[in-house]
Design a protein around this motif. Sequence first.
Motif, mmCIF file in Angstrom:
data_model
loop_
_atom_site.group_PDB
_atom_site.id
_atom_site.type_symbol
_atom_site.label_atom_id
_atom_site.label_comp_id
_atom_site.label_asym_id
_atom_site.label_seq_id
_atom_site.Cartn_x
_atom_site.Cartn_y
_atom_site.Cartn_z
ATOM 1 N N HIS B 577 0.672 -0.982 -0.462
ATOM 2 C CA HIS B 577 -0.318 0.337 -0.226
ATOM 3 C C HIS B 577 1.179 0.958 -0.073
ATOM 4 N N SER B 578 1.553 1.213 0.545
ATOM 5 C CA SER B 578 2.813 2.328 0.846
ATOM 6 C C SER B 578 3.752 2.610 -0.176
ATOM 7 N N THR B 579 3.935 1.519 -1.223
ATOM 8 C CA THR B 579 5.216 1.874 -1.975
ATOM 9 C C THR B 579 3.971 2.674 -2.782
ATOM 10 N N ILE B 580 2.960 2.375 -3.989
ATOM 11 C CA ILE B 580 2.409 2.105 -4.390
ATOM 12 C C ILE B 580 1.434 3.670 -4.005
ATOM 13 N N VAL B 581 1.420 4.099 -2.876
ATOM 14 C CA VAL B 581 1.241 5.648 -2.858
ATOM 15 C C VAL B 581 1.961 6.438 -2.709
ATOM 16 N N ASP B 582 3.139 6.097 -2.815
ATOM 17 C CA ASP B 582 4.733 6.543 -2.484
ATOM 18 C C ASP B 582 4.479 7.334 -4.338
ATOM 19 N N CYS B 583 4.729 6.243 -5.203
ATOM 20 C CA CYS B 583 4.687 5.999 -6.429
ATOM 21 C C CYS B 583 3.639 7.600 -6.912
ATOM 22 N N TYR B 584 2.475 6.557 -5.801
ATOM 23 C CA TYR B 584 1.249 8.027 -6.982
ATOM 24 C C TYR B 584 1.734 9.438 -6.434
ATOM 25 N N GLU B 585 2.728 9.979 -5.229
ATOM 26 C CA GLU B 585 3.357 11.213 -4.750
ATOM 27 C C GLU B 585 3.970 11.454 -5.360
ATOM 28 N N LYS B 586 4.871 10.473 -6.082
ATOM 29 C CA LYS B 586 5.904 10.833 -6.892
ATOM 30 C C LYS B 586 5.553 10.444 -7.914
ATOM 31 N N LYS B 587 4.575 10.774 -8.834
ATOM 32 C CA LYS B 587 4.236 10.842 -10.090
ATOM 33 C C LYS B 587 4.781 9.550 -10.643
ATOM 34 N N ILE B 588 5.406 8.514 -10.452
ATOM 35 C CA ILE B 588 5.828 7.191 -10.782
ATOM 36 C C ILE B 588 4.227 6.557 -11.608
ATOM 37 N N GLY B 589 4.377 6.652 -12.593
ATOM 38 C CA GLY B 589 3.778 5.549 -13.288
ATOM 39 C C GLY B 589 4.310 4.115 -14.080
ATOM 40 N N GLY B 590 3.462 3.929 -14.436
ATOM 41 C CA GLY B 590 3.433 2.674 -15.588
ATOM 42 C C GLY B 590 4.612 1.881 -15.567
ATOM 43 N N ARG B 591 5.549 0.978 -15.731
ATOM 44 C CA ARG B 591 6.564 0.203 -15.943
ATOM 45 C C ARG B 591 7.149 0.211 -14.010
ATOM 46 N N GLU B 592 7.655 0.532 -13.735
ATOM 47 C CA GLU B 592 8.292 1.781 -12.341
ATOM 48 C C GLU B 592 7.281 0.991 -11.406
ATOM 49 N N LEU B 593 6.240 1.050 -11.135
ATOM 50 C CA LEU B 593 5.142 1.312 -10.962
ATOM 51 C C LEU B 593 5.162 -0.815 -10.057
ATOM 52 N N GLU B 594 5.029 -1.308 -11.781
ATOM 53 C CA GLU B 594 4.718 -2.552 -11.387
ATOM 54 C C GLU B 594 6.480 -3.197 -10.446
ATOM 55 N N ASN B 595 7.126 -2.723 -11.253
ATOM 56 C CA ASN B 595 7.695 -3.663 -10.563
ATOM 57 C C ASN B 595 7.968 -3.294 -9.442
ATOM 58 N N ARG B 596 8.030 -2.432 -8.998
ATOM 59 C CA ARG B 596 8.174 -2.493 -7.690
ATOM 60 C C ARG B 596 6.945 -3.343 -6.322
ATOM 61 N N VAL B 597 5.689 -3.049 -7.790
ATOM 62 C CA VAL B 597 4.748 -3.744 -6.647
ATOM 63 C C VAL B 597 4.830 -5.387 -6.631
ATOM 64 N N ALA B 598 5.398 -6.024 -8.243
ATOM 65 C CA ALA B 598 5.612 -7.112 -8.196
ATOM 66 C C ALA B 598 6.054 -8.446 -6.724
ATOM 67 N N SER B 599 7.068 -8.462 -6.466
ATOM 68 C CA SER B 599 7.062 -9.047 -5.615
ATOM 69 C C SER B 599 6.424 -9.120 -4.240
ATOM 70 N N HIS B 600 5.509 -7.508 -3.769
ATOM 71 C CA HIS B 600 5.126 -7.880 -2.765
ATOM 72 C C HIS B 600 3.913 -7.974 -3.478
ATOM 73 N N GLN B 601 3.140 -8.263 -4.667
ATOM 74 C CA GLN B 601 1.611 -8.080 -5.234
ATOM 75 C C GLN B 601 1.857 -10.209 -4.847
ATOM 76 N N GLN B 602 3.006 -10.424 -5.050
ATOM 77 C CA GLN B 602 3.470 -12.182 -5.411
ATOM 78 C C GLN B 602 3.421 -13.485 -3.750
ATOM 79 N N LYS B 603 4.122 -12.393 -2.821
ATOM 80 C CA LYS B 603 4.035 -13.181 -1.472
ATOM 81 C C LYS B 603 2.973 -12.961 -1.073
ATOM 82 N N VAL B 604 1.787 -11.462 -1.131
ATOM 83 C CA VAL B 604 0.344 -11.380 -0.767
ATOM 84 C C VAL B 604 -0.582 -12.296 -1.489
ATOM 85 N N VAL B 605 -0.351 -12.358 -2.322
ATOM 86 C CA VAL B 605 -1.464 -13.691 -3.379
ATOM 87 C C VAL B 605 -0.889 -15.055 -2.462
ATOM 88 N N ALA B 606 0.327 -15.604 -2.420
ATOM 89 C CA ALA B 606 1.052 -17.315 -1.789
ATOM 90 C C ALA B 606 -0.005 -16.377 -0.282
#
Lengths: 75, 621
Positions: B577-606
């Motif tokens: 959650h915090s990563t995504i919010v940070d990205c939004y604040e810093k206006k980083i979008g698209g690919r970068e966002l996905e990369n950062r979130v990817a690992s978290h997302q996997q773990k979350v799902v598992a």
Amino acid sequence: MAAAITSPVPVAWYPTLAILMLAVGLIVTASFFIYEATSSRRNRSLAKELTTGALASFFLGFGTLFLLLASGVYV
Amino acid sequence: MGFRFDLLLLFTTLVLLSTIAPTVLSDVILSKVDRRIDLTSQIVRVTSTLKVENPGPDPVSEVLLTFPEIQAKDLAYLTATLNEGKGKVKKSGSNLLINVAKPEELPPSLIFHSVSLPKALGEGDSLTIDVLAVFTHALRPFPEEITQADIQLVLFQDTAHYLSPYAVKVQSLTVKLPKARIETYTKLENTNIHGSDIKYGPYENLPPFSYAPIAVHFETNQPFAVAQELVREIEISHWGNVQVTEHYNVVHQGAKSKGEFSRLDFQARPHLRGASALRNLVAKLPPRAHSIYYRDEIGNISTSNVWGDPKKTELVIEPRYPLFGGWRTTFTIGYGLPLQDFLFGLEGKRFLNFSFGSPINDLVTDNLIVKVVLPEGSNDISISTPFPVKARTRGIIALRTKISHLDVAGRPVVVLEKTNVVPEHNQYFQVYYRFNKLSMLREPFMLISGFFILFVSCIVYMHVDMSISKSSASYLAKLQWDEVRATIQQVVSIINQCLSKHERLEASLHDLSRTGDVQACKTARKTADSLFKEYSKELKPLLSFLQSSPQATQILPKVEELVAKEKELQERLIAKHSTIVDCYEKKIGGRELENRVASHQQKVVALKQEVDDLLDYIEEI
């Protein structure tokens, strides 16, 4: 002038009402028994049991009445 | 022969009477009498049209009708109507008839009925009265026993001169016979045959009490269906049905059958071998009759037919065997009728309007019992019939009770009896009663309370501790296991609440992607944080209890694992959650966002998957 007296519920509705009421009654009965089976002694609430039982018996009672009427036993 | 002697006695009495009779009754003159005797069925119907004239000074308010005693005991129905106008216009009101016997001047072998006129007949006036008299058992089969191949001959005796206490100026008699053989008939003066009618008359200026016995011996192949006992039960249910059940005991009272019965002959040549047998009965039921059945002691009788139209429902029933003279059969007919055709309400009282006699055409009933079963809770019952009937106890309506479905005390039954009933008695009678509408709810309440008692007994069974020994090891073990289960349930419920909070967090992320509102997201995260802290606080005492209890040793590792995993999940989610919010604040979008979130997302799902599996496992215990 004399007015004709009919049944308070239209006779054509009897089978539908019977099925509906019995279905609802059986669903509430099922929830009653599930609650009885899964809750442990400490968590049980008498109020919940009694209300579920009362609701189930209300629907089952009317359902049986309409079932009897729909099958021709005019009680 | 017996009947001849009776008639001889009557004849001599009347001859004496006509010479001695005082002029008390002869202040009325019948100027024209037309009689028509219908012998086409077993029921003898005599229609007389009397033109009554008053010559004398006093006004006349009643007219007497006379019947000889032997005929009067067969009299089933007597009605008189005023005939107004020329022919077609007939007023259907009926005058009052009182049975009057005048023993002073007149011998007891005559029965008198007095017809009261609506307004007194003045001097010189005349009016016309139509009298219908219906007799049963008046046709005597003669010969009394016949074989299967014989035709049925019956004998009818009456008088050609109209028996009356008044002088008759002109009179005539027509005897209508069925279209079959006429064996013999008495030939008086002025007797003619036209087809199958015998005309006697016209006779003029006959004195009162004149009597000319005639006998007609003719063939009739009508079956004489007589119901010796008929019990009609009419049951009213306010839920919409009137159920009629009729029990019949029918006898063929024509010429008795002697000799053998050959089924082969009967079926091969029915009109020659068994012309007068009773093959079927036709009943006219009210329209919209349903659920009609026809059965007897053995079971259902399938030889029946029904067809209905908006005016009536016609039922044709055939007994299991044809009825010859002297044979009998018993059966039951039942049918249901819609309530609104027969039950009416008037000024707080309800009344049932129903027909009195049997619906079967041309049936004579020797003894008719009508029982009207009213719903339970009816009171203040009274009846009204168009002709006299015997209610079981005179004066007060006698009530028996019938205990039927869902009854507590029983239903009131009104019993009416009448003897010698003919189809003319099929008129409407009324039964009045009061009924409180709320009494209808008694029936469902009985059912509801029955079911409720069932549920209450279940509750009592679950709550009551019925173990015999309260200190045995197994009992104590069971108690402890109950406690462990309760605690586990509470843990599970807290974990479920946590999971729902996770859902909320995810939802806030979705909102963020839609609206871009970063502030709202941050506040959501903060509330989630605080809630998670609360939950872990609640979980602590529960876990400690589980650790201390010996029963929970098996389940404890799983529970601890569950709690640990859930905590991990929380942390991961918050991190994501915090990563995504940070990205939004810093206006980083698209690919970068996905990369950062990817690992978290996997773990979350598992982790989510593991938590779900553990929950399932625990709930199954």
